[in-house]
Write a protein that holds these residues in place. Structure first.
Motif, PDB file in Angstrom:
ATOM      1  N   UNK A 270      20.453 -21.613  32.940  1.00  0.00           N
ATOM      2  CA  UNK A 270      21.455 -21.916  31.914  1.00  0.00           C
ATOM      3  C   UNK A 270      21.973 -20.617  31.302  1.00  0.00           C
ATOM      4  N   UNK A 271      23.198 -20.673  30.785  1.00  0.00           N
ATOM      5  CA  UNK A 271      23.793 -19.489  30.160  1.00  0.00           C
ATOM      6  C   UNK A 271      23.971 -18.346  31.132  1.00  0.00           C
ATOM      7  N   UNK A 272      24.585 -18.630  32.291  1.00  0.00           N
ATOM      8  CA  UNK A 272      24.632 -17.664  33.389  1.00  0.00           C
ATOM      9  C   UNK A 272      25.901 -16.818  33.454  1.00  0.00           C
ATOM     10  N   UNK A 273      26.772 -16.937  32.472  1.00  0.00           N
ATOM     11  CA  UNK A 273      28.044 -16.222  32.569  1.00  0.00           C
ATOM     12  C   UNK A 273      27.917 -14.734  32.288  1.00  0.00           C
ATOM     13  N   UNK A 274      26.852 -14.330  31.596  1.00  0.00           N
ATOM     14  CA  UNK A 274      26.697 -12.916  31.251  1.00  0.00           C
ATOM     15  C   UNK A 274      25.231 -12.628  30.913  1.00  0.00           C
TER      16      UNK A 274
ATOM     17  N   UNK B  30      24.720 -19.754  45.758  1.00  0.00           N
ATOM     18  CA  UNK B  30      25.146 -19.896  44.366  1.00  0.00           C
ATOM     19  C   UNK B  30      26.082 -21.081  44.188  1.00  0.00           C
ATOM     20  N   UNK B  31      25.795 -21.863  43.168  1.00  0.00           N
ATOM     21  CA  UNK B  31      26.668 -22.991  42.799  1.00  0.00           C
ATOM     22  C   UNK B  31      26.926 -22.904  41.300  1.00  0.00           C
ATOM     23  N   UNK B  32      28.180 -22.920  40.892  1.00  0.00           N
ATOM     24  CA  UNK B  32      28.547 -22.873  39.476  1.00  0.00           C
ATOM     25  C   UNK B  32      28.700 -24.301  38.967  1.00  0.00           C
ATOM     26  N   UNK B  33      28.066 -24.593  37.845  1.00  0.00           N
ATOM     27  CA  UNK B  33      28.152 -25.948  37.289  1.00  0.00           C
ATOM     28  C   UNK B  33      28.347 -25.870  35.778  1.00  0.00           C
ATOM     29  N   UNK B  34      29.302 -26.641  35.246  1.00  0.00           N
ATOM     30  CA  UNK B  34      29.521 -26.624  33.787  1.00  0.00           C
ATOM     31  C   UNK B  34      28.381 -27.315  33.047  1.00  0.00           C
ATOM     32  N   UNK B  35      27.925 -26.687  31.966  1.00  0.00           N
ATOM     33  CA  UNK B  35      26.890 -27.300  31.141  1.00  0.00           C
ATOM     34  C   UNK B  35      26.914 -26.688  29.747  1.00  0.00           C
TER      35      UNK B  35
ATOM     36  N   UNK C 171      26.973 -22.854  32.829  1.00  0.00           N
ATOM     37  CA  UNK C 171      27.604 -22.189  31.684  1.00  0.00           C
ATOM     38  C   UNK C 171      28.591 -23.152  31.060  1.00  0.00           C
ATOM     39  N   UNK C 172      28.895 -22.940  29.784  1.00  0.00           N
ATOM     40  CA  UNK C 172      29.833 -23.839  29.106  1.00  0.00           C
ATOM     41  C   UNK C 172      31.215 -23.781  29.733  1.00  0.00           C
ATOM     42  N   UNK C 173      31.675 -22.590  30.070  1.00  0.00           N
ATOM     43  CA  UNK C 173      33.013 -22.417  30.622  1.00  0.00           C
ATOM     44  C   UNK C 173      32.924 -21.797  32.016  1.00  0.00           C
TER      45      UNK C 173
ATOM     46  N   UNK D  42      33.558 -15.617  36.923  1.00  0.00           N
ATOM     47  CA  UNK D  42      34.218 -14.682  37.842  1.00  0.00           C
ATOM     48  C   UNK D  42      33.323 -13.490  38.170  1.00  0.00           C
ATOM     49  N   UNK D  43      32.734 -12.872  37.150  1.00  0.00           N
ATOM     50  CA  UNK D  43      31.888 -11.711  37.395  1.00  0.00           C
ATOM     51  C   UNK D  43      30.715 -12.035  38.289  1.00  0.00           C
ATOM     52  N   UNK D  44      30.066 -13.149  38.030  1.00  0.00           N
ATOM     53  CA  UNK D  44      28.925 -13.587  38.833  1.00  0.00           C
ATOM     54  C   UNK D  44      29.351 -13.852  40.271  1.00  0.00           C
TER      55      UNK D  44
END
Length: 291
Positions: free
Chosen positions: A14-18, A61-66, A39-41, A46-48
């Protein structure tokens, strides 16, 4: 699939955007996990995604909103979990630091701090537990802080939320041991993603009596910047814990001076600790001037 033809283990961060979240997600991907980076948004991924693409790890890697504070987002996350073949690792990293002095913080400030740092952890953990329990294995890594062991001035809301996380994790570890699930706390000190910077962004009330104390704290933090650790070390620790076959220990303090601070708190009388902190921050002199 792994090189041995075995199905990849699944990790959720969780909280993987930065910050720590981004670094942990990448270290887990490098270690062969299929990582759901939440991540919320998702637009902030993009950076990840660029790092993963550069290392040819997009498939890991899979991006999922949370949003861990939103009940409808948690419910959507539960539906997503049904699509995973297993839930092997959960890293509860989403969090922020609410700086400020208790008298000037609102109850709403405290509630927002706990909604993310504590209740968000509980909500996500409860979502994954049925899967880990049924498979008879799993690791839950909760990102705590030295502030979860020692209450620093100017961080009462943050410290309280991390102390709550520590108590919750102690009980949870004992509850889940019979099911083969490990609960782990990582307790970082000051790092270059320094969450304590929030103290400097707090807007003080006009003519606040705490203004001198705020500047004293910031001056001390500034002096210590050269000794801040590399956040990659924390990410690599999380990946080692997640990848290890043996049972993990419960607490992993990491960072310059963290173990010393924790040990001193255990053996020294509080009056002595108090004097050390007051002298370090020069609070005694400031108090005299206020009178």
């Amino acid at each position: 699939m792994s090189e041995k033809g075995e199905e990849m283990k699944n990790a959720i961060v969780t909280g993987s955007s930065s910050g720590f979240g981004l670094l942990i997600a990448m270290e887990l991907a490098r270690s062969g996990f299929k990582v759901t980076a939440t991540m919320r948004n998702p637009q902030k991924a993009v950076g990840l995604q660029e790092i993963a693409a550069a290392e040819k790890l997009e498939g890991n890697l899979c991006i999922h909103p949370l949003d861990v504070t939103c009940s409808s987002s948690i419910e959507e996350f539960k539906v997503y979990l049904q699509s995973l073949p297993s839930v092997d690792v959960l890293v509860n990293n989403a969090g922020f630091a609410q700086g400020g002095f208790s008298e000037e913080l609102s109850l709403e400030d405290y509630r927002k701090q706990f909604d993310t740092n504590f209740f968000g952890v509980v909500a996500v953990t409860q979502a994954v537990l049925p899967y880990m329990r049924k498979q008879g294995s799993g690791k839950i890594i909760n990102m705590s802080s030295i502030s979860g062991r020692f209450g620093f001035p100017g961080l009462s809301a943050y410290s309280a939320s991390k102390h709550a996380l520590e108590g919750y994790s102690e009980s949870l570890r004992l509850e889940l041991k019979p099911f083969g699930i490990d609960v782990v706390l990582i307790e970082p000190g000051s790092y270059k993603t320094n969450i304590w910077e929030s103290v400097g962004k707090v807007t003080m009330k006009e003519n606040s009596p705490y203004e001198p104390f705020k500047h004293a704290i910031l001056d001390e933090l500034k002096k210590g910047e050269a000794g801040y650790g590399n956040p990659v070390d924390v990410a690599r620790l999380a990946a080692r814990i997640a990848s290890a076959d043996e049972d993990a220990q419960f607490r992993y303090p990491i960072g310059i001076g963290v173990k010393t601070t924790i040990n001193l708190k255990h053996v020294m009388p509080w009056k002595v600790i108090e004097k050390i902190v007051m002298r370090k921050l020069k609070f005694s002199q400031l108090t005299i001037r206020q009178k």
